[in-house]
Design an enzyme around this catalytic site. Sequence first.
Site, PDB file in Angstrom:
ATOM      1  CG  PHE A 751      -1.832   1.451   1.664  1.00 33.65           C
ATOM      2  CD1 PHE A 751      -2.963   1.385  -0.002  1.00 33.65           C
ATOM      3  CD2 PHE A 751      -2.185   1.846   2.562  1.00 33.65           C
ATOM      4  CE1 PHE A 751      -3.570   2.496   0.374  1.00 33.65           C
ATOM      5  CE2 PHE A 751      -2.769   2.770   2.759  1.00 33.65           C
ATOM      6  CZ  PHE A 751      -3.745   3.121   1.447  1.00 33.65           C
ATOM      7  CB  THR A 752       1.766   3.343  -2.469  1.00 33.15           C
ATOM      8  OG1 THR A 752       0.220   3.938  -3.383  1.00 33.15           O
ATOM      9  CG2 THR A 752       2.852   2.024  -3.314  1.00 33.15           C
ATOM     10  CB  CYS A 753      -1.361   5.312   2.544  1.00 29.55           C
ATOM     11  SG  CYS A 753      -1.513   6.843   3.347  1.00 29.55           S
ATOM     12  CB  THR A 754       4.288   8.656   1.553  1.00 35.13           C
ATOM     13  OG1 THR A 754       3.624   9.496   0.512  1.00 35.13           O
ATOM     14  CG2 THR A 754       4.177   7.784   0.168  1.00 35.13           C
TER      15      THR A 754
END
Length: 782
Positions: A751-754
């Site tokens: 999941f790319t949620c920074t």
Amino acid sequence: MKISSGAINFSTIPNQVKKLITSIREHTKNGLTSKITSVKNTHTSLNEKFKTGKDSPIEFALPQKIKDFFQPKDKNTLNKTLITVKNIKDTNNAGKKNISAEDVSKMNAAFMRKHIANQTCDYNYRMTGAAPLPGGVSVSANNRPTVSEGRTPPVSPSLSLQATSSPSSPADWAKKLTDAVLRQKAGETLTAADRDFSNADFRNITFSKIFPPSFMERDGDIIKGFNFSNSKFTYSDISHLHFDECRFTYSTLSDVVCSNTKFSNSDMNEVVLQYSITTQQQPSFIDTTLKNTLIRHKANLSGVILNEPDNSSPPSVSGGGNFIRLGDIWLQMPLLWTENAVDGFLNHEHNNGKSILMTIDSLPDKYSQEKVQAMENLVKSLRGGRLTEACIRPVESSLVSVLAHPPYTQSALISEWLGPVQERFFAHQCQTYNDVPLPAPDTYYQQRILPVLLDSFDRNSAAMTTHSGLFNQVILHCMTGVDCTDGTRQKAAALYEQYLAHPAVSPHIHNGLFGNYDGSPDWTTRAADNFLLLSSQDSDTAMMLSTDTLLTMLNPTPDTAWDNFYLLRAGENVSTAQISPVELFRHDFPVFLAAFNQQAVQRRFGELIDIILSTEEHGELNQQFLAATNQKHSTVKLIDDASVSRLATIFDPLLPEGKLSPAHYQHILSAYHLTDATPQKQAETLFCLSTAFARYSSSAIFGTEHDSPPALRGYAEALMQKAWELSPAIFPSSEQFTDWSDRFHGLHGAFTCTSVVADSMQRHARKYFPSVLSSILPLAWA
């Protein structure tokens, strides 16, 4: 043989001497002439051997003071003895043939030795009160043991004079005192004469140099029962000594250093006690009298025994003086109330807690009448000095800290004079501390200043809302101060109820958030949101926060959270996500601004922005990046094609092959002074910088829920990669490192949620190297 010149009390002469005298009478036709030719005033023992011989006179040592202090009848006996021995006549020349000159000398010596020894026993008893010691041993005039026959001492008055000659210098006096106190320390019972140091001269003596260290230690050895009457201690140093049951009557202690000196159960009447200004810790007086003693204006009199004053005139001091009575004590006052005199005599907040105010107030409450009378005389002196408001201003706090409390509030004279002073003091407090934190309240402030401020707010209730910053601080410290009394806390709680009922305040407390959730404060827990500060600009705006939050925001640490409060508008809670804390504090709640800015300047994240985005080439972006650090959420987004391209142009040269270039890495080390730091220290800094850039790329700042600037994501990951190379030990695990790396790029289905990455990394840094994180991460993001 004839014995002329008066009768002798033969009952005092040993039997063997009687026999010798009888033998002289029976067998001597011609007597021998013997003279006492000298009476020495020396310290030699009275029982020293006599020099005798036919042509040699009897010579013995007799201290002059012994002769001087015999009772009249004893002096007569002594004189008769001397005359009798002198007048043994050589009346029969035939006696020379029967008794040798040596025998005659021995007889005369034995006679005199016995009679003088008996007279000495009388003297010892009268001078020292000492009974003859066992075995015929007595104490002679020079305090040396002498052997004599035991006698019942005659009853006669006891004198306190010394039989020996007085020392001739301060050094000799010091040596004599040292000998006495060491004998006392060893357990010897000293006589009154041993402890008599009246008329002694100890000028310029530093007692720590002549006494063992045990006399200067806390609860150490004590100088007990000594008489120092009429003695001089000028310029001496008696610091840390403990005098118990000592007498200092009429002594001079001018310019003596007596730091932490203890006087207990002592007589210090008629003493000049103007100790040196170099005295750091005040001396203490426990059950000690100071009648007609002149005391400095910075003394602590908490253990003094006061008595009724007599009609004595004030003491005479060099340069003249002005004095007031404190019971039977004299307190020195300034001749004129100059600026220096006002500060020196009244400003205990500027003089380590010492002033004439504190000296008078240090007396026990049982002397309330004497304290009030002395304070009234002080006020009369100040009033007579016609001091201006500007002159009084620096000591207003000191004045109200004492005079605004009982028993002085019972005096109409004091209250009338103090009223305007207290009003000016309160106005200055409102002006100064509504927008800045109050000084950390110590015991003095909690017990002496806070009650005065409560009383002032009670008299000026409008100030509770016009200066809610100061008012809330006062209530906070009253409710949390460990040295505040229950009475102070109760009065503070009652005043706060009045504040909450004010029309400007009451709309903000009925929202289910305040205190115990029903509009009342809950003082049983520091977590309850009991405090409500009104905006200094907008009456519809308020801040609600707990005791703990208010305390930490007024006195922050690097870990202080600056968003742990409710912001209310018209009583409703509003989001602070897009509000800059620094702007909020500057505009509405300035009491927090200075503390916030102080913490902000310690955060050094902006230095990396200046390296990457120089103001000359990228001025607009530089400002956008720095402005974003002042708030939790940014309305500016950098995900459009133009912004993405522009960021790529700037960051790609710094990341050849996706890693930090050696040159850029060195720039970072130089900017953060890490060139000579350990690899672990370098790694911790890079890790925290990565955390900040992860926040830049998240939806909170320059990204959105569905997209984020690739250049910022890649730069954050490169910083983290370099930290891993330098010190893998600072990471939770290799698996966690891989997970964070995958999330930056969306690899392996991560999941790319920074935003999630930034929060996770921030929690780790705060746990394992919080000081590094606090030195980098912007306050608004903390």
